[in-house]
Design a protein around this motif. Structure first.
Motif, short mmCIF file in Angstrom:
data_model
loop_
_atom_site.label_atom_id
_atom_site.label_comp_id
_atom_site.label_asym_id
_atom_site.label_seq_id
_atom_site.Cartn_x
_atom_site.Cartn_y
_atom_site.Cartn_z
N TYR A 1 -5.25 7.46 6.14
CA TYR A 1 -4.88 7.99 4.83
C TYR A 1 -6.12 8.19 3.96
O TYR A 1 -7.24 7.91 4.37
N ALA B 1 0.12 5.05 0.17
CA ALA B 1 -1.08 5.84 0.48
C ALA B 1 -0.77 7.32 0.56
O ALA B 1 0.25 7.74 1.10
N PRO C 1 -7.96 6.94 0.85
CA PRO C 1 -8.03 5.89 -0.17
C PRO C 1 -8.51 6.41 -1.51
O PRO C 1 -8.27 5.78 -2.55
N GLY D 1 -4.32 0.52 -1.50
CA GLY D 1 -5.21 0.65 -0.35
C GLY D 1 -6.45 1.44 -0.64
O GLY D 1 -7.06 1.98 0.30
N GLY D 2 -6.85 1.53 -1.92
CA GLY D 2 -8.00 2.32 -2.32
C GLY D 2 -9.24 1.47 -2.51
O GLY D 2 -9.92 1.11 -1.54
N VAL E 1 0.85 -1.19 0.00
CA VAL E 1 0.00 0.00 0.00
C VAL E 1 0.88 1.24 0.00
O VAL E 1 1.73 1.42 0.88
N THR F 1 -3.06 7.18 -4.42
CA THR F 1 -3.08 6.03 -3.51
C THR F 1 -3.09 4.74 -4.32
O THR F 1 -3.92 4.56 -5.22
N ARG G 1 -1.44 10.87 2.15
CA ARG G 1 -1.83 11.35 3.48
C ARG G 1 -2.07 12.85 3.43
O ARG G 1 -1.30 13.61 2.85
#
Length: 762
Positions: free
Chosen positions: A184, A137, A186, A194-195, A135, A191, A139
């Motif tokens: 975070y 991500a 997604p 992890g979306g 992942v 990203t 932020r």
């Protein structure tokens, strides 16, 4: 539970990424119905009475802290409902922090602020991360949740900051209740991993939890519909007739006159007479191509509106009518105006056949955000919407020297013939007027009032404190420069316009693809903008495009493309600033066009006449789910609606937009007026093109305006006051001294038009 019955409630905490999150949810569960409410739209007690209508709830991101009740609203209490009202919930960013604080966690500041930064996130591989690999991500936070000693929450993902010394929670779940959350974003365009994967897993978990408890939804009824409205996307445009009562045909004459330029043609059409309105949108540098010159006549409709009013002014010749808006706003009034003036038959390669040309102020965008507008003080106000309807126009194609004459007036063949002869005669004489200013600006006595450097730098620091506190991710701080010119030697002449001379000098010193000279009394705008804001192509099948610029390096002997790439794409600050605006713009597009939004270009270094710039391109298209009749699409009302919803430009505010604007209004001493709004056109074909009003200057002159719209003119008609706005995007990585230097650089190209000595710019 059948996927077709899924209904989702998304609680928005006044964020600028909310519709991106809705789009991600729709991608994960294509058949779900998404309803969006603000976090203060309902009391918690009222909200609780509707939870059984929804399969799940998403508590979205937003500015501020869950420790401040006004920031999180009713959403903060959803985590503590009794068992009879339990519903699966997924929190994002502020949503995770809200969950954490409800079960004993505390909110702390990050050791290093992360706004638009990408981090590698480690995770357990279970729950919402089941089957998820690496992942990366995005932020957007300066605060984080500390869970030390908490036994009701389980950490699902984490990352390390401060040189791997500080572990930061990136995802949580409740050990007994159907609650999950990520810190975070997604939904961000950058990203990875992890979306949609995490969102899909949440829905699988939510469905399983609902099914295990035989939880069924209440049937949707009028009561719920009244409170929550239509599901997203739910564009409801003003009701206007689908029938056009004034369908026009575009008359066109094509000439090949490569020796003629924009300046030559403008000076054949009354540009030097300051009493007359005049509009030109010029592509004065690559990659621009077409220049639009409006050939106004004495009764060309001129629309002006000021924020806070329930009326507008429509001037045609000596007639100036004050028109009540009634139950409509000014945007819907203009949309209806344009619906009665559609045209067809123009050349498909030309961007403009006729239509509205003018500008929108920064404050009209502020008004659209439902932020109260304060009084402007003693200075006369520029109209916030200032548009003229162009029925005759000349288009120049800089690629091949073709000149197009156009009219949407019925039977206007004589004007086309007369103008053809005029332009051919001018080309044959080879008497092109100088494209440079013929009068030095130092012929006038000038007084310059620049912002105070120490004050500006102190406000940069205040901006950063707001960023550290989680109030914003980026703040575009600006300040005005005022130039007073006295003893203008040619001010009273009808054959020599000081503002036109200034424009000619500006286009020489700072050629730009989105330049413009707009003299729409009481405002004159002289613009050399490098940034296109919003364009929309002709329907049907219109494409909506925004091209934000964040990151600029001025050209020089040693600044090659490779150097510019390193300074721009290689800069975490520049890329993060661009990313924030890209995500904000995606949100604005998703709000209007629905699901079909795509980032066509991310952080590409483009070459312009005097600078290298970091440019992204975001496009949207109208999906079948958008509730808009054909008449709205045919006249470009969707593009107009997108303009309304997108102002002020995100590149001139920061994100989240509403909170950022509220903060900036406490730090800037005056209204921005014309600066950092947008100028451009809305064509009778339904197309439109609007640029950000930067690298520009403007003045107020009420002498020739509708008597109902302006204050008394100044007693000295040989004096002018011009305003130049400039500023920069303040991030947690900004250095106050460098931000001040950057603002001065942006001022320089316009200040030189007024003869400001380079030695005084520092």
């Amino acid at each position: 539970m059948s996927p077709a019955t899924e209904r989702v409630l998304l609680v928005d905490s006044y964020d600028s990424f909310t519709f991106n999150l809705a789009a991600l949810c729709r991608r994960a569960v294509p058949d779900c119905s998404i309803h969006i409410i603000k976090n203060d739209q309902l009391t918690f007690a009222d909200l609780l009475s509707y939870t059984d209508y929804f399969s799940a709830i998403i508590v979205g991101p937003g500015p501020g802290s869950p420790d401040i009740p006004e920031d999180i609203g009713a959403a903060n209490h959803l985590w503590r409902v009794d068992n009879t009202h339990l519903v699966p919930i997924f929190g994002v960013c502020l949503g995770l922090q809200s969950l954490a604080t409800q079960y004993g966690g505390i909110i702390k500041r990050l050791p290093v602020v992360k706004h638009g930064q990408v981090s590698v996130v480690e995770h357990t591989g279970g729950d919402i991360f089941k089957g998820v690999g690496v992942v990366k991500a995005v932020r957007y936070h300066s605060l984080h949740a500390d869970l030390t000693g908490n036994e009701d929450l389980e950490e699902l993902a984490w990352t390390f900051d401060n040189d791997e010394n500080t572990r930061i929670v990136m995802a949580l779940k409740h050990s007994k209740r159907p609650f999950w959350a990520v810190q975070y974003h997604p939904e961000s365009v950058l990203t990875e991993g992890g979306g949609i994967e995490v969102m899909f897993n949440f829905w699988c978990l939510a469905r399983s939890w609902n099914a295990a408890r035989n939880r069924s939804l209440l049937p949707w009824d009028g009561k719920a519909s009244t409170v929550f409205g239509s599901p997203w996307p739910n564009l409801l445009l003003p009701s206007i007739s689908k029938y056009c009562t004034d369908s026009r045909t575009v008359l066109t004459t094509t000439l090949h006159l490569p020796d003629l330029n924009a300046v030559t043609i403008c000076e054949l059409f009354n540009v030097t007479n300051d009493k007359s309105p005049f509009v030109m949108l010029e592509s004065a540098a690559a990659p621009g191509r077409y220049t639009i010159i409006g050939c106004l006549h004495t009764t060309s409709p001129h629309i002006t509106y000021s924020v806070g009013n329930d009326f507008l002014h429509l001037q045609q010749g000596e007639s100036c009518a004050r028109i009540p808006l009634g139950s409509r706003d000014v945007w819907s009034w203009v949309s209806a105006f344009m619906n009665q003036r559609k045209a067809s038959g123009g050349l498909s390669n030309l961007p403009f056949w006729g239509g509205l040309v003018g500008y929108m102020s920064y404050e009209i965008g502020v008004e659209s955000l439902s932020i109260p507008i304060t009084a402007a003080g003693e200075r006369p106000r520029h109209p916030d919407m200032n548009l003229v309807f162009v029925e005759r126009s000349i288009i120049l194609d800089s690629n091949d020297g073709t000149v197009y004459l156009q009219s949407i007036l019925e039977g206007d063949h004589k004007w086309l013939a007369d103008t053809t002869e005029l332009l051919r005669s001018a080309a044959q004489r080879h008497s092109t007027p100088s494209t440079n200013g013929t009068h030095s600006s130092v012929d006038a006595r000038a007084t310059f009032s620049l912002p105070d450097g120490e004050t500006y730098k102190s406000r940069v620091s205040i901006c950063q404190e707001h960023l550290y506190a989680g109030e914003s991710y980026e703040l575009c701080l600006t300040a005005p420069t005022r130039i007073t010119l006295r003893d203008l030697p040619w001010a009273a002449s009808e054959t020599q316009s000081p503002s036109w001379e200034r424009y000619k000098l500006l286009r020489k010193l700072n050629p730009a693809p989105h330049a413009g000279y707009l003299r729409l009394h009481p405002t004159t705008l002289v613009a050399s903008s490098p940034e296109r804001f919003l364009s929309f192509s002709r329907p049907p099948g219109a494409t909506f495009q925004l091209r934000p610029i964040k990151g600029t390096v001025r050209k020089g002997p040693d600044i090659t493309r490779a150097v510019a790439e390193k300074e721009l794409r290689g800069s975490p600050k520049e890329v993060a600033g661009n990313l924030m605006i890209v995500d904000l713009i995606r949100h604005d597009l998703h709000a209007v066009v629905g699901q079909d939004v795509d980032v066509k270009q991310f952080c590409t270094v483009e070459e312009y006449s005097t600078v290298w710039q970091l440019v992204s391109v975001i496009e949207g298209k109208v999906g079948d789910t958008v509730d808009a009749p054909d008449s709205h699409r045919a006249n470009g009302a969707l593009g107009w609606e997108l303009l309304r919803r997108s102002l002020p430009p995100g590149s001139m505010t920061g994100a989240p937009k509403k909170r950022s604007v509220e903060i900036l209004r406490t730090l800037e001493d005056s209204e921005r007026n014309v600066y950092s709004g947008a100028f451009g056109y809305w064509c009778v074909s339904g197309a439109g093109d609007w640029s950000v009003t930067i690298r520009s200057c403007f003045k107020y002159d009420g002498r020739y305006s509708c008597k109902h719209t302006t204050e008394a003119p100044p007693p000295d008609d040989r004096a002018e006051e011009w305003v130049i706005g400039a500023g920069g995007a303040i991030t947690a990585l900004s250095d106050p001294e460098k931000e001040w230097e950057e603002m001065l650089i942006k001022l320089r190209s316009v200040l030189r038009v007024f003869g400001y000595p380079a030695s005084r710019e520092n």
